[in-house]
Structures are given as structure tokens and as C-alpha cells.
Design a protein around this motif. Structure first.
Motif, PDB file in Angstrom:
ATOM      1  N   ILE A   1       1.121  -0.801   0.167  1.00 13.28           N
ATOM      2  CA  ILE A   1      -0.285  -0.424  -0.114  1.00 13.28           C
ATOM      3  C   ILE A   1       0.835   0.665  -0.004  1.00 13.28           C
ATOM      4  N   GLY A   2       2.072   1.344   0.462  1.00 18.98           N
ATOM      5  CA  GLY A   2       3.571   2.529   0.597  1.00 18.98           C
ATOM      6  C   GLY A   2       3.862   2.150  -0.217  1.00 18.98           C
ATOM      7  N   SER A   3       3.538   2.039  -1.593  1.00 24.58           N
ATOM      8  CA  SER A   3       4.575   1.754  -2.089  1.00 24.58           C
ATOM      9  C   SER A   3       3.170   2.670  -3.901  1.00 24.58           C
ATOM     10  N   PHE A   4       4.354   3.115  -4.715  1.00 22.37           N
ATOM     11  CA  PHE A   4       4.056   3.685  -5.972  1.00 22.37           C
ATOM     12  C   PHE A   4       4.254   2.787  -6.900  1.00 22.37           C
ATOM     13  N   SER A   5       4.207   1.308  -6.549  1.00 20.85           N
ATOM     14  CA  SER A   5       4.299   0.844  -8.141  1.00 20.85           C
ATOM     15  C   SER A   5       3.194  -0.396  -8.408  1.00 20.85           C
ATOM     16  N   PRO A   6       2.397  -0.055  -9.264  1.00 20.16           N
ATOM     17  CA  PRO A   6       0.969  -1.072  -9.555  1.00 20.16           C
ATOM     18  C   PRO A   6       1.519  -2.262  -9.341  1.00 20.16           C
ATOM     19  N   LEU A   7       2.877  -3.749  -9.610  1.00 27.74           N
ATOM     20  CA  LEU A   7       3.206  -4.375  -8.579  1.00 27.74           C
ATOM     21  C   LEU A   7       3.220  -4.480  -7.617  1.00 27.74           C
ATOM     22  N   ALA A   8       3.480  -3.816  -6.931  1.00 27.44           N
ATOM     23  CA  ALA A   8       3.754  -4.179  -5.401  1.00 27.44           C
ATOM     24  C   ALA A   8       2.088  -4.044  -4.988  1.00 27.44           C
ATOM     25  N   ALA A   9       1.412  -2.521  -5.280  1.00 29.12           N
ATOM     26  CA  ALA A   9      -0.197  -2.598  -5.368  1.00 29.12           C
ATOM     27  C   ALA A   9      -0.815  -4.082  -5.268  1.00 29.12           C
ATOM     28  N   SER A  10      -0.348  -4.769  -6.387  1.00 31.05           N
ATOM     29  CA  SER A  10      -1.039  -5.874  -6.864  1.00 31.05           C
ATOM     30  C   SER A  10      -1.081  -6.531  -5.567  1.00 31.05           C
ATOM     31  N   GLY A  11       0.422  -7.189  -5.779  1.00 28.78           N
ATOM     32  CA  GLY A  11       0.922  -7.760  -4.806  1.00 28.78           C
ATOM     33  C   GLY A  11       0.492  -7.953  -2.624  1.00 28.78           C
ATOM     34  N   ALA A  12       0.313  -6.042  -2.582  1.00 31.46           N
ATOM     35  CA  ALA A  12      -0.695  -6.416  -1.843  1.00 31.46           C
ATOM     36  C   ALA A  12      -2.058  -6.843  -1.565  1.00 31.46           C
ATOM     37  N   MET A  13      -3.295  -6.764  -2.368  1.00 24.15           N
ATOM     38  CA  MET A  13      -4.762  -6.915  -2.725  1.00 24.15           C
ATOM     39  C   MET A  13      -4.123  -8.693  -2.614  1.00 24.15           C
ATOM     40  N   LEU A  14      -3.376  -9.635  -3.632  1.00 23.59           N
ATOM     41  CA  LEU A  14      -2.758 -10.684  -3.381  1.00 23.59           C
ATOM     42  C   LEU A  14      -2.385 -11.103  -2.087  1.00 23.59           C
ATOM     43  N   GLN A  15      -1.489 -10.270  -1.277  1.00 22.08           N
ATOM     44  CA  GLN A  15      -1.080 -11.232   0.278  1.00 22.08           C
ATOM     45  C   GLN A  15      -2.541 -11.521   0.477  1.00 22.08           C
ATOM     46  N   MET A  16      -3.521  -9.978   0.606  1.00 23.71           N
ATOM     47  CA  MET A  16      -5.008 -10.048   1.481  1.00 23.71           C
ATOM     48  C   MET A  16      -5.506 -12.182   0.942  1.00 23.71           C
ATOM     49  N   ILE A  17      -5.544 -11.270  -0.412  1.00 27.89           N
ATOM     50  CA  ILE A  17      -6.424 -12.655  -0.320  1.00 27.89           C
ATOM     51  C   ILE A  17      -5.658 -14.308  -0.215  1.00 27.89           C
ATOM     52  N   SER A  18      -5.050 -14.699  -0.399  1.00 27.79           N
ATOM     53  CA  SER A  18      -3.923 -15.662  -0.312  1.00 27.79           C
ATOM     54  C   SER A  18      -3.412 -16.033   1.204  1.00 27.79           C
ATOM     55  N   HIS A  19      -3.522 -14.239   2.598  1.00 29.67           N
ATOM     56  CA  HIS A  19      -3.573 -14.836   3.717  1.00 29.67           C
ATOM     57  C   HIS A  19      -4.901 -14.561   3.783  1.00 29.67           C
ATOM     58  N   GLY A  20      -6.255 -14.801   4.103  1.00 33.27           N
ATOM     59  CA  GLY A  20      -7.311 -15.494   4.141  1.00 33.27           C
ATOM     60  C   GLY A  20      -7.775 -16.295   3.885  1.00 33.27           C
ATOM     61  N   LEU A  21      -6.944 -17.255   2.765  1.00 31.32           N
ATOM     62  CA  LEU A  21      -7.092 -18.834   2.418  1.00 31.32           C
ATOM     63  C   LEU A  21      -6.203 -19.193   3.524  1.00 31.32           C
ATOM     64  N   ILE A  22      -4.655 -19.408   3.472  1.00 27.59           N
ATOM     65  CA  ILE A  22      -3.884 -19.543   3.992  1.00 27.59           C
ATOM     66  C   ILE A  22      -3.670 -19.163   6.070  1.00 27.59           C
ATOM     67  N   GLY A  23      -4.428 -18.532   6.691  1.00 25.19           N
ATOM     68  CA  GLY A  23      -4.618 -17.741   7.572  1.00 25.19           C
ATOM     69  C   GLY A  23      -5.849 -18.902   8.325  1.00 25.19           C
ATOM     70  N   ALA A  24      -6.688 -19.340   7.234  1.00 19.60           N
ATOM     71  CA  ALA A  24      -7.923 -20.217   7.533  1.00 19.60           C
ATOM     72  C   ALA A  24      -7.785 -21.811   8.742  1.00 19.60           C
ATOM     73  N   SER A  25      -6.848 -21.408   6.659  1.00 24.57           N
ATOM     74  CA  SER A  25      -6.832 -23.045   6.632  1.00 24.57           C
ATOM     75  C   SER A  25      -5.747 -23.789   8.011  1.00 24.57           C
ATOM     76  N   LEU A  26      -4.767 -22.497   8.472  1.00 34.64           N
ATOM     77  CA  LEU A  26      -4.059 -22.387   9.496  1.00 34.64           C
ATOM     78  C   LEU A  26      -4.825 -22.909  10.956  1.00 34.64           C
ATOM     79  N   PHE A  27      -5.335 -22.241  10.983  1.00 31.85           N
ATOM     80  CA  PHE A  27      -6.158 -22.040  12.502  1.00 31.85           C
ATOM     81  C   PHE A  27      -7.506 -22.325  13.206  1.00 31.85           C
ATOM     82  N   PHE A  28      -8.120 -23.558  11.034  1.00 30.12           N
ATOM     83  CA  PHE A  28      -8.930 -24.615  11.329  1.00 30.12           C
ATOM     84  C   PHE A  28      -8.083 -25.313  12.215  1.00 30.12           C
ATOM     85  N   LEU A  29      -7.304 -25.902  11.222  1.00 35.03           N
ATOM     86  CA  LEU A  29      -6.291 -26.864  11.537  1.00 35.03           C
ATOM     87  C   LEU A  29      -5.738 -26.793  13.175  1.00 35.03           C
TER      88      LEU A  29
END
Length: 519
Positions: free
Chosen positions: A321-349
Motif C-alpha cells: 500500500i505504501g509503494s507507488f508501484s502497480p506491481l507491489a500494490a497488486s501484490g498487497a491485494m493478492l497477499q490479503m486474499i492469499s493470507h485469508g485462505l492460508i490463515g483460515a486453513s492453519l487456524f482450522f487445523l
């Protein structure tokens, strides 16, 4: 485009269905209620999928699926919903995770009607947070999901559930007052008829000083939810006492609300202030990554260890979010989605493992891999996803943030090297504490206390839930455009506006910023 009110239906269906749950005849063990709740959450998920397929065009950067109905015109409040690249992926994530959380709540037999009532109310409230296009309505939706989480912690939590629930409500409800204050200040700024509509608020010509005050207030409000160190202390306590389905909602959805709001309000509505605050976000992101990773090392409680791991991973969102690069900002969005899936799986386990061995202390575990081989396999796969193994979603998102920030000419080269270098330290620490965690749980000599424990291996329901989460985790890792194309246009437009404000800055706000490089 389809004119059907998809988003309104996705919000109101689970909320309305939750009110009807008390009229369902149920013998008291929850067997009827849980099927009803699962049917509602699954229907809501299918509605959001239909909204994406029939009414959403990923190539359009602006608002889609828009619907507005005047509600209280005297105060400028209306029912206004819509979706763009920032909100549509998170709406899908919310309905998906909630459906799996409902399935994870299958063993709940204590006050099942109240439990599933709160679960359904949260479903509608969380979708509303991402879908509404009115800031006062956003505040109301933000508050709506706080009470269910508080009750889910206070009633179904662990031994210190009252403390954890109280701390959660004090942090999140207290900080959310900044949202209301900023909404009122922006609506009445400049005179005229007040309006809380996002588009009208963003169109106002606000002074830099006013923007800075609003940005700072919202940074506190959203920083608590993300969470940003040092506003993070409620999260380990909440996770330490929560049950598996509540874990999934906390890690999979609630943390993403903070990242989404920083994108939606701070970066979008206050571009001039964002130029001033962006370096601070990057620094706070690195602090999150390293501090939380090191703290995770010291945790002997399994839930708290994973909780601090979540805080560490969310640091990459701040850097993006603090970057001025479309690639880094896109990575931040993908990290939110990715961590939503991974975090949910780990805590369920974590919850499934606790149900078997009845301890969260790593010192009391060991050697259970021989009795629970399927559970060990699930733990290993999800841990590898969390430590950003190539071929899984976490690797792609973090790599995008790394490369995007490294090539961001808005910052000086030494600053970029230092930030990426420190963030890399966090990436190195993650596999160390996750793999050592696996070793302590599943390998070594079996704890004599657990010798007589009846350890049932992973059941079909549990394998199904993890499989549903692993399919998108691996799918995104192998072909990231499955997700990135859904928000690319919106992110590029957002970054272009912020970059133009950076170019127009008369002087670099910090010594390490190299504004002339952008000319």
C-alpha cells in the motif's frame, strides 16, 4: 450487465435469515440449525459468484453492480452498494470463508441457535463492509460485525475468553470512532448538502492539512484491524481464546477489512496525504514482518504462534500500500486474499488438533504424527503455503511486493535495498519457526500424557474443508492471473493517481524520497 441487485441480496439474505433462525424447531443439539445456516451461507456464496460472472467486468476500473436507494436524505444517507477491483475479490473471499467456517462449526452444540445467528449476521455485515459505497453506511457495517465477534469470543471462547473479548471490543470499537469523526468531517466540509457517498467525498477539494488529519485518524482505526504494530495486542489474545470457526473469520476476513479500508479511503481519497504517509506505511510494514516473526519464535502457545505469524504476513500488505508501484500494490491485494485462505486453513487445523490432544502448549506435544498421519500431512501442506513455498499463493504475493517495491522509483535506491533486505529477513524467519513448530507437534518422543489419548485422525469433513482452501491456494500459486486480473485495472488507476500527486509534490517529504526521479 445484469440489473439484478446481487450485492444487496448477498448482504440482506444472511442477515434476514439470521433473524429467522430462532423460529426453527430444533431439539437443542443444533443438527437442524447447522444445516439451515450452511444452506444460507452456501446460497450467499453462490450469489456473490453469480454477481462476479454476470455483473462484473474485470477490465473496468470503475464502480460496477451499483445500486442506490435514498434512505435518510435529510442527513445525506442512502443505501448505496457497488463493487470494483478492490472490493469484488474480497466479497468472494468473505462468502467463501464464511461457508467453510459454518461447516467447521459442525461440532457446536452449546447454544447452537445463538452461535449460527451470530455467524449469519457476520456474513452479511462483512460483505457490506466491502460492498457499501457510503461512508456512514460503511461505519454502520463496520460496527455490525464487532458485536457478533465479541459474543462469539465471550461465550464460546477459552478460559480467558472474557478478557480477550473485552480487549477486542475496546480496541476495535474505540478506534472505529475515528471512522465516524472523519466521515462527518468530510461530509460537512465545504458546506452545502452533506453527502457520505464515496464518489462525492473523493471529488471534494480538501486542503492538505485536512487530508493529513483525516488520514491519521483512519490510519489508527484501520491499523487496529489490520493490525499494525503496536496496535496489534488484541489479536493474539483473541486468537488464543477463539474456537476454530471464529479463528477462520478473524484470520480470513477481519484482518483484510483493515487492508481494504487503507486502499479504499487512505490511498484513494487522500492522495496528497498518502504521499506524506506512504514511507511510514512501508516502515511499519517492515516492523510488522520482523517484530511479529521474532515474537512468534518465543510463543509456546500454538494459537498465539500462528496469530503472530498472521501479523507478520500482513506487513507485506502495508509495504504494498505504501509503494507507488502497480506491481507491489497488486501484490498487497493478492497477499490479503492469499493470507485469508492460508490463515483460515492453519487456524482450522489448530482447532482440530486441540479437539484431539486438549492442549495448546508445544512443550506438552510431540510424537503425535504416528497416530495422526493425515492430520500431519494437512499441517505440512498448509505450513508450506504459509512459508511462501513456490507454487503456492503466498510465494507469488510476497514476490510481487518484493519486486514491485525494488523497482519503485519513488524511493531512493538505498531505502529500497534496506526495506527489501529487512523484509527478506522475515521471509527467512518464517520457515524456521513454522518447521520447528511442526517438529515439536508431530516428531520426537510422544508425551506420556498423550499416550492414552484417543487421537482420531482427520475426518472427511476436516479433509474437505482444507481441500477447499488448498484448491485456490495452489491454483493462484500456479496461475496468479486467476485473481490478479480481477483487480488489475482498479489498482493501476489508483496507483496512477497517487503517483501523479507524488510528481506534483513541491519537495520530498522525507530525505530518502527521490521525487526528481519521477519527472
Amino acid at each position: 450487465m445484469d440489473a439484478f441487485p446481487w450485492l444487496t441480496t448477498a448482504i440482506l439474505l444472511p442477515i434476514t435469515a439470521s433473524l429467522l433462525i430462532f423460529f426453527i424447531p430444533d431439539p437443542g443439539d443444533g443438527k437442524v440449525v447447522r444445516w439451515y445456516a450452511l444452506g444460507v451461507t452456501l446460497t450467499t456464496f453462490l450469489i456473490t459468484v453469480a454477481a462476479y460472472l454476470r455483473g462484473y467486468d474485470p477490465d473496468v476500473a470503475g464502480l460496477q453492480l451499483y445500486q442506490r436507494v435514498s434512505w435518510l436524505p435529510q442527513v445525506g444517507l442512502g443505501w448505496s452498494v457497488g463493487a470494483d477491483g478492490l472490493s469484488m475479490p474480497l466479497i468472494l473471499l468473505t462468502s467463501f470463508i464464511t461457508t467453510l467456517a459454518c461447516l467447521a462449526a459442525w461440532p457446536v452444540t452449546f447454544k447452537p441457535k445463538l452461535f449460527f445467528f451470530l455467524l449469519l449476521a457476520m456474513d452479511g455485515g462483512q460483505i457490506a463492509v466491502f460492498a457499501v459505497q457510503d461512508m456512514l453506511l460503511f461505519f454502520l457495517a463496520w460496527e455490525l460485525e464487532l458485536l457478533p465477534v465479541y459474543l462469539l469470543l465471550a461465550i464460546w471462547g477459552g478460559k480467558k475468553r472474557q478478557y480477550a473479548a473485552t480487549k477486542f471490543i475496546l480496541y476495535t470499537a474505540g478506534s472505529s470512532l475515528f471512522i465516524l469523526l472523519v466521515a462527518l468531517a468530510m461530509a460537512f466540509a465545504g458546506g452545502g448538502t452533506p453527502s457520505f457517498e464515496y464518489s462525492e467525498l473523493a471529488a471534494k477539494h480538501l486542503g492538505t492539512g485536512f487530508q493529513l488529519l483525516c488520514y491519521g485518524g483512519l490510519l489508527i482505526a484501520f491499523g487496529v484491524k489490520l493490525p499494525i504494530v503496536p496496535l496489534h495486542t488484541w489479536l493474539p489474545d483473541a486468537h488464543g481464546e477463539a474456537t476454530a470457526p471464529v479463528h477462520m473469520l478473524l484470520a480470513g476476513i477481519l484482518l483484510k477489512m483493515g487492508g481494504y479500508a487503507l486502499f479504499r479511503f487512505n490511498a484513494s481519497m487522500f492522495p496528497e496525504a498518502h504521499v506524506q504517509f506512504a514511507p511510514l506505511l512501508v516502515i511499519l510494514g517492515v516492523v510488522n514482518i520482523i517484530y511479529a516473526a521474532l515474537t512468534s519464535f518465543a510463543q509456546r502457545n500454538l494459537k498465539r504462534k500462528i496469530a503472530y505469524s498472521s501479523i507478520s504476513h500482513m506487513g507485506f500488505v502495508l509495504i504494498g500500500i505504501g509503494s507507488f508501484s502497480p506491481l507491489a500494490a497488486s501484490g498487497a491485494m493478492l497477499q490479503m486474499i492469499s493470507h485469508g485462505l492460508i490463515g483460515a486453513s492453519l487456524f482450522f487445523l489448530v482447532g482440530a488438533t486441540y479437539d484431539r490432544i486438549h492442549t495448546l502448549q508445544l512443550d506438552e506435544m510431540g510424537g503425535v504424527g504416528q497416530k495422526m498421519r493425515k492430520m500431519f500431512a494437512l499441517w505440512t501442506i498448509c505450513s508450506l503455503a504459509s512459508l511462501a513455498l513456490p507454487g503456492m499463493s503466498g510465494f507469488v504475493s510476497e514476490l510481487m511486493v518484493f519486486v514491485g517495491f525494488a523497482t519503485d522509483d519513488a524511493y531512493s535506491l538505498p531505502f529500497r535495498i534496506v526495506i527489501d533486505g529487512l523484509a527478506a529477513v522475515g521471509v527467512i524467519l518464517t520457515p524456521i519457526y513454522l518447521l520447528s513448530m511442526l517438529r515439536e507437534i508431530f516428531f520426537g518422543t510422544e508425551n506420556p500424557v498423550l499416550a492414552d489419548t484417543n487421537m482420531v485422525d482427520a475426518e472427511p469433513r476436516e479433509i474437505y474443508i482444507i481441500s477447499c482452501l488448498l484448491v485456490p491456494i495452489i491454483g493462484i500459486g500456479l496461475y496468479p492471473r486467476l485473481v490478479t486480473d480481477s483487480y488489475r485495472a482498479t489498482i493501476e488507476q489508483l496507483v496512477a493517481v497517487d503517483e501523479s500527486k507524488m510528481k506534483a509534490a513541491s519537495a520530498p517529504p522525507f530525505p530518502f524520497r527521490m521525487a526528481p526521479q519521477l519527472n
